[in-house]
Design a protein around this motif. Structure first.
Motif, PDB file in Angstrom:
ATOM      1  N   TYR A  84      51.988  42.299 -36.257  1.00  0.00           N
ATOM      2  CA  TYR A  84      50.781  42.394 -35.437  1.00  0.00           C
ATOM      3  C   TYR A  84      49.634  42.621 -36.409  1.00  0.00           C
ATOM      4  O   TYR A  84      49.286  43.759 -36.732  1.00  0.00           O
ATOM      5  CB  TYR A  84      50.922  43.568 -34.461  1.00  0.00           C
ATOM      6  CG  TYR A  84      49.871  43.594 -33.369  1.00  0.00           C
ATOM      7  CD1 TYR A  84      50.075  42.883 -32.181  1.00  0.00           C
ATOM      8  CD2 TYR A  84      48.685  44.313 -33.514  1.00  0.00           C
ATOM      9  CE1 TYR A  84      49.123  42.900 -31.179  1.00  0.00           C
ATOM     10  CE2 TYR A  84      47.736  44.331 -32.510  1.00  0.00           C
ATOM     11  CZ  TYR A  84      47.957  43.627 -31.343  1.00  0.00           C
ATOM     12  OH  TYR A  84      47.014  43.643 -30.340  1.00  0.00           O
ATOM     13  N   ASN A  85      49.093  41.546 -36.932  1.00  0.00           N
ATOM     14  CA  ASN A  85      48.131  41.671 -38.025  1.00  0.00           C
ATOM     15  C   ASN A  85      46.829  40.940 -37.753  1.00  0.00           C
ATOM     16  O   ASN A  85      46.811  39.940 -37.044  1.00  0.00           O
ATOM     17  CB  ASN A  85      48.738  41.106 -39.329  1.00  0.00           C
ATOM     18  CG  ASN A  85      50.038  41.770 -39.696  1.00  0.00           C
ATOM     19  OD1 ASN A  85      51.118  41.242 -39.432  1.00  0.00           O
ATOM     20  ND2 ASN A  85      49.952  42.945 -40.277  1.00  0.00           N
ATOM     21  N   TYR A  88      42.439  36.690 -40.712  1.00  0.00           N
ATOM     22  CA  TYR A  88      41.940  35.419 -40.187  1.00  0.00           C
ATOM     23  C   TYR A  88      42.137  34.234 -41.132  1.00  0.00           C
ATOM     24  O   TYR A  88      42.115  33.094 -40.687  1.00  0.00           O
ATOM     25  CB  TYR A  88      40.462  35.573 -39.807  1.00  0.00           C
ATOM     26  CG  TYR A  88      40.256  36.231 -38.461  1.00  0.00           C
ATOM     27  CD1 TYR A  88      41.258  36.996 -37.865  1.00  0.00           C
ATOM     28  CD2 TYR A  88      39.054  36.081 -37.774  1.00  0.00           C
ATOM     29  CE1 TYR A  88      41.057  37.595 -36.635  1.00  0.00           C
ATOM     30  CE2 TYR A  88      38.846  36.674 -36.532  1.00  0.00           C
ATOM     31  CZ  TYR A  88      39.854  37.424 -35.974  1.00  0.00           C
ATOM     32  OH  TYR A  88      39.669  38.005 -34.744  1.00  0.00           O
ATOM     33  N   GLU A  89      42.364  34.514 -42.405  1.00  0.00           N
ATOM     34  CA  GLU A  89      42.658  33.421 -43.336  1.00  0.00           C
ATOM     35  C   GLU A  89      43.940  32.696 -42.923  1.00  0.00           C
ATOM     36  O   GLU A  89      44.170  31.550 -43.306  1.00  0.00           O
ATOM     37  CB  GLU A  89      42.835  33.970 -44.762  1.00  0.00           C
ATOM     38  CG  GLU A  89      41.540  34.351 -45.465  1.00  0.00           C
ATOM     39  CD  GLU A  89      41.052  35.760 -45.124  1.00  0.00           C
ATOM     40  OE1 GLU A  89      41.503  36.344 -44.108  1.00  0.00           O
ATOM     41  OE2 GLU A  89      40.215  36.271 -45.879  1.00  0.00           O
ATOM     42  N   PHE A  90      44.774  33.388 -42.152  1.00  0.00           N
ATOM     43  CA  PHE A  90      46.033  32.791 -41.704  1.00  0.00           C
ATOM     44  C   PHE A  90      46.071  32.646 -40.188  1.00  0.00           C
ATOM     45  O   PHE A  90      47.150  32.586 -39.592  1.00  0.00           O
ATOM     46  CB  PHE A  90      47.218  33.622 -42.210  1.00  0.00           C
ATOM     47  CG  PHE A  90      47.371  33.573 -43.712  1.00  0.00           C
ATOM     48  CD1 PHE A  90      47.920  32.451 -44.325  1.00  0.00           C
ATOM     49  CD2 PHE A  90      46.938  34.616 -44.506  1.00  0.00           C
ATOM     50  CE1 PHE A  90      48.039  32.384 -45.711  1.00  0.00           C
ATOM     51  CE2 PHE A  90      47.038  34.562 -45.887  1.00  0.00           C
ATOM     52  CZ  PHE A  90      47.594  33.440 -46.498  1.00  0.00           C
ATOM     53  N   ALA A  98      52.061  36.656 -40.003  1.00  0.00           N
ATOM     54  CA  ALA A  98      53.480  36.807 -40.355  1.00  0.00           C
ATOM     55  C   ALA A  98      54.161  35.447 -40.508  1.00  0.00           C
ATOM     56  O   ALA A  98      55.066  35.289 -41.322  1.00  0.00           O
ATOM     57  CB  ALA A  98      54.202  37.639 -39.301  1.00  0.00           C
ATOM     58  N   LYS A  99      53.710  34.479 -39.739  1.00  0.00           N
ATOM     59  CA  LYS A  99      54.327  33.152 -39.807  1.00  0.00           C
ATOM     60  C   LYS A  99      53.707  32.291 -40.897  1.00  0.00           C
ATOM     61  O   LYS A  99      54.397  31.586 -41.620  1.00  0.00           O
ATOM     62  CB  LYS A  99      54.148  32.426 -38.467  1.00  0.00           C
ATOM     63  CG  LYS A  99      55.015  32.974 -37.358  1.00  0.00           C
ATOM     64  CD  LYS A  99      54.827  32.138 -36.086  1.00  0.00           C
ATOM     65  CE  LYS A  99      54.936  33.014 -34.856  1.00  0.00           C
ATOM     66  NZ  LYS A  99      54.036  32.584 -33.784  1.00  0.00           N
ATOM     67  N   LYS A 100      52.388  32.336 -40.995  1.00  0.00           N
ATOM     68  CA  LYS A 100      51.699  31.368 -41.846  1.00  0.00           C
ATOM     69  C   LYS A 100      51.465  31.828 -43.278  1.00  0.00           C
ATOM     70  O   LYS A 100      51.063  31.034 -44.118  1.00  0.00           O
ATOM     71  CB  LYS A 100      50.361  30.984 -41.207  1.00  0.00           C
ATOM     72  CG  LYS A 100      50.548  30.293 -39.860  1.00  0.00           C
ATOM     73  CD  LYS A 100      49.244  29.797 -39.312  1.00  0.00           C
ATOM     74  CE  LYS A 100      49.445  29.183 -37.926  1.00  0.00           C
ATOM     75  NZ  LYS A 100      48.149  28.931 -37.276  1.00  0.00           N
TER      76      LYS A 100
END
Ligand SMILES: Nc1nc2c(c(=O)[nH]1)N[C@H]1C(S)=C(S)[C@@H](COP(=O)(O)O)O[C@H]1N2
Ligand SMILES: [Mo]
Length: 325
Positions: A84-85, A88-90, A98-100
């Motif tokens: 749960y982060n 915004y770069e990802f 967590a995925k990207k």
């Protein structure tokens, strides 16, 4: 004057001196099988926080020094803290980082120091770490969106590092900048924010002993989604001040540009001290909910300076915190 220090990359140090990933996994396996659930670091005295699960801990920092910071706090699980982060770069979704960020390259890494200091230049992260007194501190962390989390951070004092660059008397502020690399950071392809992500502190805030440069959580190297390889933790300020993946530090005479501050000056001030009495224009800041708690549990009251007032209130003694929010 400008100096550039060269040395082996983190990769080199890792492969020669530490362990391979397989060794590491085997060791963890062994630890689990033998029933020694607590990492070696915990043998040193301070016991595992009551709410902590030993399986949340890794052992990337054998012998890590535990400190009294945050003793007795309820910890957010490793899983919640890493799924749960805001990063915004990802992507703008809480689950995106967590995925990207899985393949984000954090090694080799260097930090460029600029501006009002006598030791400027580009420094390999390893050289910065070589001088650092790495330790663990449990800090509460409070997002402007009114969720909070508490994790054991691994890192070192920001002030200790900044002093080594010998800031001049003109250094009244310090600005931090995140990597700009749209090839690796898909969120940067669109101008969701004014990239690169930047944020900053007044120099006396930055020199406060609470400010922490974090390279890990839960005894493990920093997960990519939490800002690997190095990010800031300023526990009395809202989450967005805690800039991730830092590549630049600039000592400045004037208040630096801060990404969220320029994006929404009415919503995100330069100071952004946690304050239950100053609402975000679109919602209240009086209460918060701990990440991982159930929605039917009552929210908890937000504390001024996120509960760190004793250490930091003096920094804002004569300031109107409604005006300088
Ligand atoms: N570079 C960068 N740093 C960033 C952000 C971001 O989008 N980009 N988000 C901020 C916000 S709003 C929060 S709440 C925290 C979240 O940190 P966490 O994911 O470790 O909880 O990171 C902060 N640092
Ligand atoms: Mo945030």
């Amino acid at each position: 004057m400008s100096i550039i220090i060269k040395s082996a990359s983190k990769q080199d140090i890792k492969s020669s001196e530490i362990t391979t990933e397989t060794d590491y996994l085997n060791r963890r396996d062994f630890i689990k099988k033998s029933g020694i659930l607590v990492s070696a670091a915990w043998a040193g005295g301070l016991s595992l926080p009551a709410s902590a699960k030993s399986s949340d801990y890794g052992n990337d920092y054998p012998g890590l020094k535990k400190t009294a910071y945050g003793k007795g706090e309820n910890l957010t699980s490793f899983k919640d803290a890493t799924t749960y982060n805001n990063y915004y770069e990802f992507g703008t979704g809480k689950k995106d980082p967590a995925k990207k960020a899985v393949n984000f390259k954090t090694d080799p890494w260097s930090i460029t120091v600029e501006g009002e200091a006598s030791k400027t230049g580009t420094f390999h992260l390893e050289d910065i770490l070589k001088h650092a007194q790495v330790e663990e501190r449990i800090y509460r962390f409070r997002c402007v969106e009114a969720w909070s989390m508490t994790v054991p951070w691994v890192g070192f004092s920001l002030a200790d590092m900044l002093k080594r660059f010998e800031p001049t008397s003109k250094a009244k502020y310090v600005q931090f900048e995140t990597l700009y690399d749209p090839k690796q950071m898909p969120g940067q392809v669109r101008r969701v924010l004014d990239w690169p992500y930047r944020d900053g502190l007044r120099i006396d805030e930055a020199m406060n002993p609470l400010c922490f440069m974090a390279t890990g959580i839960y005894g493990r190297d920093m997960p990519n989604q939490n800002g690997a390889p190095i990010r800031l933790v300023v526990p009395w300020k809202y989450g967005f001040k805690n800039i991730k993946s830092i590549v630049k530090i600039k000592f400045m005479e004037h208040e630096p540009v801060c990404t969220w501050n320029v994006t929404g000056p009415k919503e995100y001030g330069f100071y952004s001290n946690v304050n239950p009495d100053v609402d975000h224009p679109r919602w209240s800041q009086a209460t918060e909910r701990a990440l991982g708690s159930n929605f039917w549990e009552p929210k908890t009251k937000t504390r001024l300076f996120n509960g760190y007032g004793e250490q930091v209130a003096h920094l804002y003694k004569d300031m109107d915190l409604t005006k300088y929010f």
